[in-house]
Design an enzyme around this catalytic site. Structure first.
Site, PDB file in Angstrom:
ATOM      1  N   CYS A   1     -10.439  -3.792  -4.421  1.00  0.00           N
ATOM      2  CA  CYS A   1      -9.607  -4.786  -4.747  1.00  0.00           C
ATOM      3  C   CYS A   1     -10.036  -6.190  -5.027  1.00  0.00           C
ATOM      4  O   CYS A   1      -9.473  -6.827  -5.864  1.00  0.00           O
ATOM      5  CB  CYS A   1      -8.305  -4.833  -3.600  1.00  0.00           C
TER       6      CYS A   1
ATOM      7  N   GLU B   1       0.266   5.318   0.611  1.00  0.00           N
ATOM      8  CA  GLU B   1      -0.552   6.185   1.133  1.00  0.00           C
ATOM      9  C   GLU B   1      -0.050   7.647   0.280  1.00  0.00           C
ATOM     10  O   GLU B   1       0.958   8.029  -0.067  1.00  0.00           O
ATOM     11  CB  GLU B   1      -0.665   6.405   2.758  1.00  0.00           C
TER      12      GLU B   1
ATOM     13  N   CYS C   1     -10.066  -4.811   0.488  1.00  0.00           N
ATOM     14  CA  CYS C   1     -11.278  -3.939   0.578  1.00  0.00           C
ATOM     15  C   CYS C   1     -12.127  -4.360  -0.799  1.00  0.00           C
ATOM     16  O   CYS C   1     -11.696  -4.970  -1.660  1.00  0.00           O
ATOM     17  CB  CYS C   1     -10.760  -2.618   0.087  1.00  0.00           C
TER      18      CYS C   1
ATOM     19  N   GLU D   1      -2.766  -4.998  -3.264  1.00  0.00           N
ATOM     20  CA  GLU D   1      -3.320  -5.715  -4.113  1.00  0.00           C
ATOM     21  C   GLU D   1      -3.168  -5.046  -5.608  1.00  0.00           C
ATOM     22  O   GLU D   1      -2.760  -5.746  -6.439  1.00  0.00           O
ATOM     23  CB  GLU D   1      -4.697  -6.223  -3.919  1.00  0.00           C
TER      24      GLU D   1
ATOM     25  N   ASN E   1       0.944  -1.219   0.121  1.00  0.00           N
ATOM     26  CA  ASN E   1       0.118   0.288   0.075  1.00  0.00           C
ATOM     27  C   ASN E   1       1.091   1.342   0.189  1.00  0.00           C
ATOM     28  O   ASN E   1       1.896   1.388   0.601  1.00  0.00           O
ATOM     29  CB  ASN E   1      -0.955  -0.090   1.235  1.00  0.00           C
TER      30      ASN E   1
ATOM     31  N   CYS F   1      -3.588   0.399  -2.771  1.00  0.00           N
ATOM     32  CA  CYS F   1      -3.750  -0.906  -1.972  1.00  0.00           C
ATOM     33  C   CYS F   1      -2.609  -1.745  -2.558  1.00  0.00           C
ATOM     34  O   CYS F   1      -2.320  -1.361  -3.621  1.00  0.00           O
ATOM     35  CB  CYS F   1      -4.870  -1.378  -2.094  1.00  0.00           C
TER      36      CYS F   1
END
Length: 130
Positions: free
Chosen positions: A86, A41, A83, A52, A39, A50
């Site tokens: 994803c 940010e 999530c 993934e 991930n 993310c």
């Protein structure tokens, strides 16, 4: 190579200065190659990505588009599910039988198929009349 170990190995490279919640992911393709992601940010939430999604991008950049297996790891009390976004990204490249193993740094694991984590998936079949 063990897929969960690949996710764990990359996990520490996540860029999570705001949430402090690092996630690592690894994808094995049907060709047997492994692609990893973390991930990333951004101060302008929610503009991050993310783990993934990062692994999927690496896979596509290498010219592959078929997922055989997925592993995701985080330092959490229980295995962290992908999530919703994803989940949809994963089903774009993997069939309903593809196993997603979610793990913790402490060794807990939960394995579910894409059909189990995203029942009623939206796929290209829904667009056949277009």
């Amino acid at each position: 190579m063990d897929l969960m170990q690949a996710a764990r190995d990359v996990w520490g490279n996540a860029y999570a200065p705001y949430s402090k919640f690092k996630v690592g992911a690894a994808i094995r393709t049907t060709a047997g190659n492994i692609f990893v992601g973390v991930n990333v940010e951004n101060v302008a939430y929610p503009e991050g990505t993310c783990a993934e999604a990062g692994a999927i991008a690496a896979m596509c950049a290498a010219g592959e588009t078929e997922i055989a297996e997925v592993a995701v790891i985080a330092d959490s009390p229980e295995p962290v599910p992908c999530c919703g976004g994803c989940r949809q990204k994963l089903v774009e490249f993997g069939g309903p039988e593809v196993v997603v193993t979610m793990g913790t740094i402490d060794g807990k694991q939960l394995a579910l198929t894409l059909a189990e984590i995203l029942p009623g998936r939206f796929d290209a079949g829904h667009m056949e009349k277009v």
